[in-house]
Design a protein around this motif. Structure first.
Motif, PDB file in Angstrom:
ATOM      1  N   CYS A 208       3.470 -10.376  -4.161  1.00 47.63           N
ATOM      2  CA  CYS A 208       4.705 -10.021  -5.189  1.00 47.63           C
ATOM      3  C   CYS A 208       5.194 -11.259  -5.667  1.00 47.63           C
ATOM      4  O   CYS A 208       5.849 -12.127  -4.613  1.00 47.63           O
ATOM      5  CB  CYS A 208       5.711  -9.036  -4.497  1.00 47.63           C
ATOM      6  SG  CYS A 208       6.859  -8.873  -5.708  1.00 47.63           S
TER       7      CYS A 208
ATOM      8  N   CYS B 176       4.604  -3.422  -6.131  1.00 56.42           N
ATOM      9  CA  CYS B 176       5.109  -3.955  -4.789  1.00 56.42           C
ATOM     10  C   CYS B 176       6.053  -2.752  -4.056  1.00 56.42           C
ATOM     11  O   CYS B 176       6.534  -2.022  -4.803  1.00 56.42           O
ATOM     12  CB  CYS B 176       6.108  -5.216  -4.930  1.00 56.42           C
ATOM     13  SG  CYS B 176       6.896  -5.591  -3.305  1.00 56.42           S
TER      14      CYS B 176
ATOM     15  N   HIS C  71       8.491  -3.154  -2.389  1.00 54.89           N
ATOM     16  CA  HIS C  71      10.149  -3.490  -2.532  1.00 54.89           C
ATOM     17  C   HIS C  71      10.673  -4.017  -3.793  1.00 54.89           C
ATOM     18  O   HIS C  71      11.845  -3.929  -4.096  1.00 54.89           O
ATOM     19  CB  HIS C  71      10.471  -4.867  -1.557  1.00 54.89           C
ATOM     20  CG  HIS C  71       9.718  -4.761  -0.164  1.00 54.89           C
ATOM     21  ND1 HIS C  71      10.040  -3.713   0.773  1.00 54.89           N
ATOM     22  CD2 HIS C  71       8.549  -5.250   0.375  1.00 54.89           C
ATOM     23  CE1 HIS C  71       9.399  -4.139   1.853  1.00 54.89           C
ATOM     24  NE2 HIS C  71       8.228  -4.785   1.624  1.00 54.89           N
TER      25      HIS C  71
HETATM   26 ZN    ZN Z   1       8.320  -7.614  -4.340  1.00 55.10          ZN
END
Ligand code: ZN
Ligand code: ADP
Ligand code: ZN
Length: 825
Positions: free
Chosen positions: A517, A494, A496
């Motif tokens: 995610c 991911c 983030h």
């Molecule tokens: Zn994520």
């Protein structure tokens, strides 16, 4: 940057002016203002009268901060000027602004419970109280006020002779109604009197011939609720003995009971009869079940069996108006049975009315809340029973290690057992198959998640008219997207989070799907090529979507949406979806239910002849000391869905670890042996229930800042721990204030020693870390953890309280405190 805690702080900035004051109150504001344990001090003005009489439990609006921003809060207690803290200047204390008329009052017991939770789970008391009251109640959703009328006692208006025939008909009709049907709603009266308009009634009101009343009801739409009235004719001897034993505790104050009964042993029947006995004593009963999963079936049984009593149901699948309505039924005492999920432990049953609490499937992970207050519903239930002075019954086929330890070794719980299934049902035969071996038998190169043994069993089940449950505890299609070139080694993560993403198929999307995610829920397109070396990406790993695809491919009679349904968080959006799916399965039109742990719990369908576990290992590799326990629970629970009729039930468990004791013992339905082994291991490693844990997670978008705060926190806590160790306090005298996880509040500590870790023994708290969390970044926040480990709850509590009082532990958006954590990622 540490904010110092200075005792009972008042919101001092704006003085009370010169309003006459009748007393003072502690108010817990719905903000992360951590004034433990009571909240802020406010003055109670003499005017207006209802506010002057404000009682604990009322929601009020108070001015907060320099700008006197109005915020909501709860009155926690009231006192007079003589009890005011000496260092507070009465002329500077602000007044409560007004009552929040919309919100109902919380019973005193819940205020006490909130105070305890605020301390034990280290959460500001205002946030704790706010989480007890559903938003629908605060917003008064569904409240409808109607006008009712009745004959005026001494009519002083027009003489009867001057009334119109219609008006006279209304008066005659009213006079003929039985007393319990009066006063009556205007619309109802009009239709009964055969009037087309309400005009004649309005004229009678204006003329003083009718008196009006206003009545508020909480109205909500309900589709038909399933009702199941089936009642076994007689209990088995075992059931009878358990029921009698637990019933003896009713009306005799607080006690905790653990009911260990294999799946299908008739535990629910015992809960129902126990609650019937409590109702006979004039009290009410509260029953908790995990998640929405159980409520359609359990709810139907309770509604059917307690038809004459009102059953209030509280779970996350309700509309706001329904929730408010059910909550009000509990608050008014009209509902004698309250059934619900985790937060129903805060049902506003009036003080002195609660006669028993039942916690079904007490081991279930959904009882733990993963945001502040991070409480465990079972443990709060034990505490609530203690406050209410009533028994609490925890039931499970796979008790948590904490509860089993309390029942068997510490003997602080009464243990009751049902080792056999109810009459007419046998525990199913479980066959463990070696997944690796099964895969070798396949000649083709395709991915097969269903091995030959399971394939044949499904075929046989479908041919003979049976139904099957197929479990895989992982959603999506594949959980691993990577470059096929091992030297390149690219794996999709991911953007983030420091975590891999999951591929979800989606028929209507051009590229065939997307990746998501599961930590921050962000989504991206599935890349076609490796971004490093441009090779075509491959997807590995398993998910329910892939099983679904394989089932349709292998069995022509299975068609998704008609004869086969997939139950996971991606397909079940509401309680209604879930309800409908179970309904269709119950009617037999759906032959195969495929799903995640949603289908592993509590379902009771007699025609299930096959339970298939695609991969029993989904939990094993997680870095969590409860992984083995979870594996055992999942396999035992899902296996327990089979064999619920005279027909024999078969269970097939595919695993890469066929020799693993957790799987072997789940296959032989041998919980006691599993618990013995697992507890021995936990004791050796100094893990719960032989030690107590708290976890502090610091999160910040800035990596260095997150680490620095975590380091400072750990260092400061180490100093506090060292000081108290030197002072020889160790917190033992405070043990009674903390209700140990699943243990009786107020009992003495076990004195269990930690070994393995080696650093502490008996006294003192070990402060570990900081270290990066297993998932070191989630949604662009870097995460570091500090772990606190103590031999007893009391020691842990006194360190946390000291840390909080000194401003070292500051629960809020940067710092999360999780006491008795169940998730360690
Ligand atoms: Zn994520
Ligand atoms: P558990 O909660 O332990 O899984 P349940 O209470 O759901 O078990 O019982 C399983 C099934 O056995 C239900 O269909 C129930 O109606 C039935 N049952 C329970 N007790 C008896 C009994 N004494 N005689 C016959 N059937 C029973
Ligand atoms: Zn590559």
């Amino acid at each position: 940057m540490w904010r110092r805690y200075t005792g009972r702080v008042t919101d001092l900035f704006a003085p009370a002016m010169s309003k006459p004051v009748v007393g003072y109150a502690h108010v817990a504001v719905e903000r992360a203002v951590d004034r433990y344990p009571d909240g802020l001090t406010y003055a109670v003005p003499a005017e207006p009268a209802p506010l002057a009489d404000v009682r604990p439990g009322r929601r009020v609006i108070v001015p907060l901060g320099r700008s006197d921003r109005p915020v909501a809060g709860y009155v926690v207690d009231r006192f007079d000027a003589s009890q005011l803290d000496a260092d507070l200047d009465p002329s500077k204390i602000k007044c409560i602004d007004r009552l929040d008329d919309a919100a109902a009052e919380l019973p005193g017991q819940l205020i006490d419970l909130a105070r305890w939770m605020s301390g034990y789970y280290c959460c500001p008391i205002g946030i704790t109280l706010a989480s007890m009251l559903p938003a629908a109640v605060k917003r008064n959703v569904g409240a409808v006020t109607r006008t009712l009328v009745d004959l005026a006692d001494a009519p002083d208006g027009e003489p009867a002779g001057r009334l119109s025939p219609k008006q006279r008909a209304v008066l005659d009709l009213l006079a003929s109604l039985p007393v319990d049907e009066r006063p009556i709603e205007i619309a109802d009266l009009a239709s009964r009197a055969g009037l087309k308009t309400k005009g004649p009634i309005r004229k009678l009101i204006d003329a003083g011939r009718l008196t009006t009343f206003r009545k508020t009801n909480i109205e909500a739409d309900w589709a038909d609720r399933a009702v199941d009235t089936a009642t076994p004719e007689r209990l088995t001897d075992q059931q009878q003995r358990v029921l009698d034993d637990v019933s003896r505790a009713v009306g005799r104050g607080y006690s905790t009971h653990m009911l260990y009964g294999v799946t299908g042993s008739g535990k629910t029947e015992i809960y129902i009869r126990l609650m019937q006995r409590v109702l006979e004593t004039g009290r009410s009963a509260l029953m908790l079940v995990p998640e929405i999963a159980l409520t359609p079936q359990t709810g139907g049984r309770l509604l059917g069996r307690f038809a004459d009593q009102r059953v209030a149901v509280l779970h996350s699948g309700l509309t706001a108006a329904q929730r408010h309505q059910q909550w009000s039924l509990a608050a008014s005492g009209a509902a004698r049975i309250v059934l619900g999920t985790r937060s129903a432990v805060f049902a506003p049953i009036p003080d002195d009315q609660l006669g028993v609490i039942v916690v079904d499937e007490e081991h279930d992970g959904s009882y733990k809340q993963d945001q502040a207050p991070r409480y465990h519903g079972r443990d709060v239930a034990v505490r609530r029973a203690h406050l209410a002075g009533c028994p609490v019954l925890l039931g499970s086929a796979t008790p948590s290690m904490e509860s089993w330890h309390n029942a068997v070794h510490r003997r602080s719980y009464h243990l009751h057992q049902l080792p056999q299934r109810a009459p007419g049902m046998k525990l199913p035969k479980v066959r463990i198959v070696d997944f690796a071996e099964q895969r070798r038998q396949r000649r083709d190169k395709r991915v097969h998640l269903i091995g030959p043994v399971m394939e044949q069993a499904i075929e046989r089940t479908l041919e003979t008219g049976g139904q099957a449950l197929i479990l895989l505890n992982r959603r999506g299609y594949a959980n691993y997207i990577a470059c096929p070139d091992q030297i390149c080694g690219w794996v999709m993560t991911c953007r983030h989070c420091d975590a891999t993403v999951v591929y979800h198929r989606h028929g209507s999307l051009p590229a065939g799907g997307f990746v998501r995610c599961h930590h921050c829920l962000s989504e991206q397109k599935l890349p076609e090529q490796c971004p490093l070396c441009t090779r075509r990406v491959v997807t590995f790993g398993l998910g329910t979507q892939r099983v679904e695809e394989e089932l349709s491919r292998k069995f022509a009679s299975l068609c998704l949406g008609t004869t086969m349904l997939r139950l996971d968080a991606d397909t079940m959006h509401s309680a209604r979806d879930f309800h409908d799916a179970l309904d269709r399965f119950g009617r037999g039109e759906v032959r195969v239910l495929l799903g995640t742990q949603m289908i592993a719990k509590g379902l009771d369908f007699p025609n299930v002849r096959l339970v298939g576990v695609i991969n029993a290992d989904t939990a094993i590799s997680l870095p969590d000391f409860r992984a083995t326990e979870r594996t055992f629970q999942l396999v035992s629970q899902v296996a327990g869905r089979g064999g619920r009729s005279e027909q024999p039930g078969h269970v097939i468990v595919q695993t890469f670890h066929p020799d693993m004791p957790a799987i072997q013992l789940a296959a032989t339905h041998d919980y006691p042996s599993f618990a013995r082994q697992e507890l021995a291991e936990r004791q050796q490693c100094g893990l719960p229930p032989f030690a107590r844990l708290a976890r502090i997670v610091v999160r910040d978008p800035d990596h260095v800042r997150a680490r620095t705060i975590a380091e400072r926190t750990a260092e400061a806590l180490r100093q506090v721990a060292a000081e108290s160790a030197r002072a020889g306090e160790g917190g033992r005298d405070e043990t009674d204030r903390g209700a140990p996880a699943g243990a009786a509040p107020g009992e003495t500590p076990s004195g269990a020693m930690l070994s393995g870790g080696g650093t502490i023994s008996g006294g003192g708290v070990q402060v570990r870390g900081p270290s990066a969390c297993v998932i070191a970044r989630v949604a662009d926040y870097h995460r570091f953890q500090v772990e606190l480990i103590a031999a007893t709850a009391g020691e842990l509590q006194s360190l946390i309280t000291a840390g909080r009082n000194r401003g070292i532990i500051t629960p809020g958006s940067t710092m999360a405190i999780d006491v008795d954590p169940t998730a360690l990622m």
